[in-house]
Structures are given as C-alpha cells and as structure tokens.
Enzyme design. Structure first.
Site, short mmCIF file in Angstrom:
data_model
loop_
_atom_site.label_atom_id
_atom_site.label_comp_id
_atom_site.label_asym_id
_atom_site.label_seq_id
_atom_site.Cartn_x
_atom_site.Cartn_y
_atom_site.Cartn_z
CE1 TYR A 155 -4.01 2.08 0.75
CE2 TYR A 155 -2.64 3.10 2.42
CZ TYR A 155 -3.79 3.09 1.66
OH TYR A 155 -4.72 4.10 1.80
CE LYS A 159 -3.66 4.96 -1.48
NZ LYS A 159 -4.72 5.45 -2.39
P1 NAP Z 1 -13.34 2.31 1.40
O1 NAP Z 1 -14.37 2.79 2.33
O2 NAP Z 1 -12.86 0.91 1.48
O3 NAP Z 1 -13.81 2.63 -0.09
C1 NAP Z 1 -13.00 2.28 -1.17
C2 NAP Z 1 -13.59 2.88 -2.42
O4 NAP Z 1 -12.74 2.52 -3.52
C3 NAP Z 1 -14.98 2.32 -2.72
O5 NAP Z 1 -15.81 3.32 -3.24
C4 NAP Z 1 -14.70 1.26 -3.78
O6 NAP Z 1 -15.78 1.08 -4.68
C5 NAP Z 1 -13.52 1.90 -4.53
N1 NAP Z 1 -12.78 0.88 -5.26
C6 NAP Z 1 -12.06 -0.15 -4.77
N2 NAP Z 1 -11.57 -0.88 -5.77
C7 NAP Z 1 -12.00 -0.29 -6.94
C8 NAP Z 1 -11.80 -0.57 -8.30
N3 NAP Z 1 -11.09 -1.62 -8.70
N4 NAP Z 1 -12.39 0.25 -9.21
C9 NAP Z 1 -13.12 1.33 -8.83
N5 NAP Z 1 -13.35 1.62 -7.53
C10 NAP Z 1 -12.78 0.82 -6.61
O7 NAP Z 1 -12.02 3.20 1.53
P2 NAP Z 1 -11.84 4.75 1.84
O8 NAP Z 1 -11.33 4.86 3.21
O9 NAP Z 1 -13.02 5.52 1.45
O10 NAP Z 1 -10.61 5.06 0.86
C11 NAP Z 1 -10.72 5.92 -0.25
C12 NAP Z 1 -9.32 6.31 -0.69
O11 NAP Z 1 -8.67 6.99 0.38
C13 NAP Z 1 -8.43 5.12 -1.05
O12 NAP Z 1 -7.59 5.46 -2.13
C14 NAP Z 1 -7.61 4.92 0.20
O13 NAP Z 1 -6.40 4.28 -0.07
C15 NAP Z 1 -7.44 6.36 0.65
N6 NAP Z 1 -7.10 6.49 2.06
C16 NAP Z 1 -7.95 6.07 3.04
C17 NAP Z 1 -7.58 6.22 4.37
C18 NAP Z 1 -8.47 5.80 5.52
O14 NAP Z 1 -8.01 5.84 6.65
N7 NAP Z 1 -9.71 5.41 5.30
C19 NAP Z 1 -6.35 6.78 4.68
C20 NAP Z 1 -5.51 7.19 3.68
C21 NAP Z 1 -5.89 7.05 2.36
P3 NAP Z 1 -16.41 -0.40 -4.94
O15 NAP Z 1 -16.97 -0.84 -3.64
O16 NAP Z 1 -17.41 -0.16 -6.01
O17 NAP Z 1 -15.25 -1.26 -5.40
#
Ligand code: NAP
Length: 246
Positions: A155, A159
């Site tokens: 990961y 990133k």
């Molecule tokens: P999440 O709740 O698990 O949601 C992930 C999102 O990504 C969902 O909408 C999912 O849609 C989409 N996704 C996953 N695989 C995909 C694919 N192959 N094609 C298109 N869409 C896809 O995660 P989140 O926390 O909202 O994370 C969103 C972003 O923020 C990510 O890039 C993550 O790495 C980043 N981030 C999150 C955190 C945190 O603490 N939560 C921290 C740092 C960075 P589907 O369900 O339709 O696949």
C-alpha cells in the site's frame, strides 16, 4: 445537464471518502459522475442523495485497474457532457500483511488498483483536459505513502507512487492549464479502517496531534478546496491527518 455546469468524476465515489467527495463536489455545483466497481447500490444511493439536494449526478461502473473500462468511461463522459473539469482518483484498496507473509497477489492487486488505476483514468481523461486547456486532477495518496507503515509495504509503495506520479504530471501539464495535486489522509473512519483492533485504533489516535480519527467529510473539504479555490496550487501533497506526519 445545463451548459454552464462543470463536470467532475470521482473514482470509487459511492462509498467512504469517495462518497463524501461526490457530495462535496455536487454541493459546489458540479455534475458528478460517481464511478464504482462493485458497489452499484451505494453509488446509486449517492446519486439519489445528490439529486434530492438539487444537484446532478450519474453512476458509472468501471474497475479502475481495467484500462479499456476506464477508456469507455471517459468516452461516455466526453460524448455526453463534452468536458471534464475535475478528475478525483480516489479508488483504493488495502491488502495488509507483514512483508514476509505478503503474497505476490497482495502486492499486485494493490499496485494495480491504487497506482495503475490512477494512470488508467488519468490517461483516459487527460487528452480532453489538454484540448480544453484546463482541468484539475486530484489523487488520493495516504500518509502511509509519505512516512511508511508496517504491514503496508504494498500500500505504501502504491501511495508513494501516486505522489511521484502527481508531482511529475504537475510539471508536465502546468503550462497547459492543468493542475495536479494529491491529498494524503491519515486514518479516516471508513470501511477501510473499521476492522482495526481497539488497541491499534488507540495507538493511531495517540500519534495524532488532534487525538482522533478523521471523518470522510474532512478529506472531502480538502478536495473541494483543491478543485474550487486553489488556482495557484499544483504538484502538492496536502496531508489531512490530524497532524500525524510532519
Ligand atoms: P473504502 O471505504 O474501502 O472505499 C473504497 C472505495 O474505492 C470504494 O468506493 C470502492 O468502490 C472503490 N474501489 C475499490 N476498488 C475499486 C476498483 N477496482 N475500481 C473502482 N473503484 C474501486 O475506503 P476509503 O477509506 O473511502 O478510501 C478511499 C481512498 O482513500 C483510497 O484510495 C484509500 O487508499 C485512501 N485512504 C484512506 C484512508 C483511511 O483511513 N480510510 C487513509 C488514507 C488514504 P467499490 O466498492 O465499487 O469497489
């Protein structure tokens, strides 16, 4: 869509941080294309929510790791809306594992969705932005890509790759009126982090200056700022992490 409306696409826009970004951009007047891969119902729900609030949106399925699907999505957007103003590359996954136990698939899946997916969507939409001589690309990085995190070598690599991609592209596209930035969230309350043990959550909270996890809306506000008000900001990484990495 009315002719004055600007158009934004949010990958993974139906859940978590992506959902909050879709709502935020709709609130500031964008027609939002809510991309999803598996969560059709959630994407449709966000679209309904946006419409009920007086905005405009449509869902679109395209797994970001599939270049042809991303190209079809871009063709659909450009045929129907004639422009793309904001691309938010938000879709992402984790497959956390200590490196000694990490399988090749865990590495490949994360790189293919988190990093190659950013390439795929950017490639599919950037030609239209170049033609328009305007556009804003916002890539979702992570504090893990800035400072590293045990159990997340896949990961963090993806990133950190997104951050390098963002800076290089900002240098290439700035003269054409296109800004490229990244947002690096710390730990945000979404499905991605809900499985963490209480012990890990406490450890994380203790590492933040603000003493808590972030909310998806707080990340979305930074995205809204980059999309709407940051005309002289490009090539930057904005940490939205409660003061975790500095
Ligand atoms: P999440 O709740 O698990 O949601 C992930 C999102 O990504 C969902 O909408 C999912 O849609 C989409 N996704 C996953 N695989 C995909 C694919 N192959 N094609 C298109 N869409 C896809 O995660 P989140 O926390 O909202 O994370 C969103 C972003 O923020 C990510 O890039 C993550 O790495 C980043 N981030 C999150 C955190 C945190 O603490 N939560 C921290 C740092 C960075 P589907 O369900 O339709 O696949």
């Amino acid at each position: 869509m009315n002719e004055l409306e600007k158009v934004a696409l949010v990958t993974g826009g139906g859940r978590g941080i992506g959902r909050a970004i879709s709502l935020e951009l709709a609130k500031s007047g964008y027609y939002v294309i809510v991309n999803y891969s598996r969560s059709k119902e959630e994407a449709e729900k966000v679209v309904d929510e946006i419409k009920q609030a007086g905005g405009n949106a449509t869902p679109f399925k395209a797994p970001v790791q599939d270049f042809e699907a991303c190209k079809e999505m871009a063709d659909y957007v450009l045929e129907n809306f004639k422009r793309i103003d904001v691309l938010v590359n938000n879709a992402g996954i984790t497959r956390d594992q200590l490196f000694v136990r990490m399988k090749e698939d865990d590495f490949d899946d994360v790189i293919n969705i988190n990093l190659k997916g950013v390439y795929n969507c950017t490639k599919a939409f950037s030609k239209a932005m170049l033609k328009q001589k305007s556009g804003c690309i916002i890539n979702m990085a992570s504090v893990s890509g800035v400072v590293g995190n045990p159990g997340q070598s896949n990961y963090s690599a993806s990133k950190a790759g997104v951050i390098g991609f963002t800076k290089s592209l900002a240098r290439e596209l700035g003269s054409r009126g296109i800004r490229v930035n990244a947002v690096a969230p710390g730990f945000i309350d979404t499905e991605m982090t809900e499985g963490f043990s209480e012990e890990l959550k406490n450890e994380i909270v203790n590492e933040t200056c603000l003493g808590r996890f972030g909310a998806p809306e707080e990340v979305a506000e930074a995205v809204g700022f980059l999309a709407n008000s940051a005309n002289y900001i490009t090539g930057q990484v904005i940490n939205v992490d409660g003061g975790m990495a500095m």
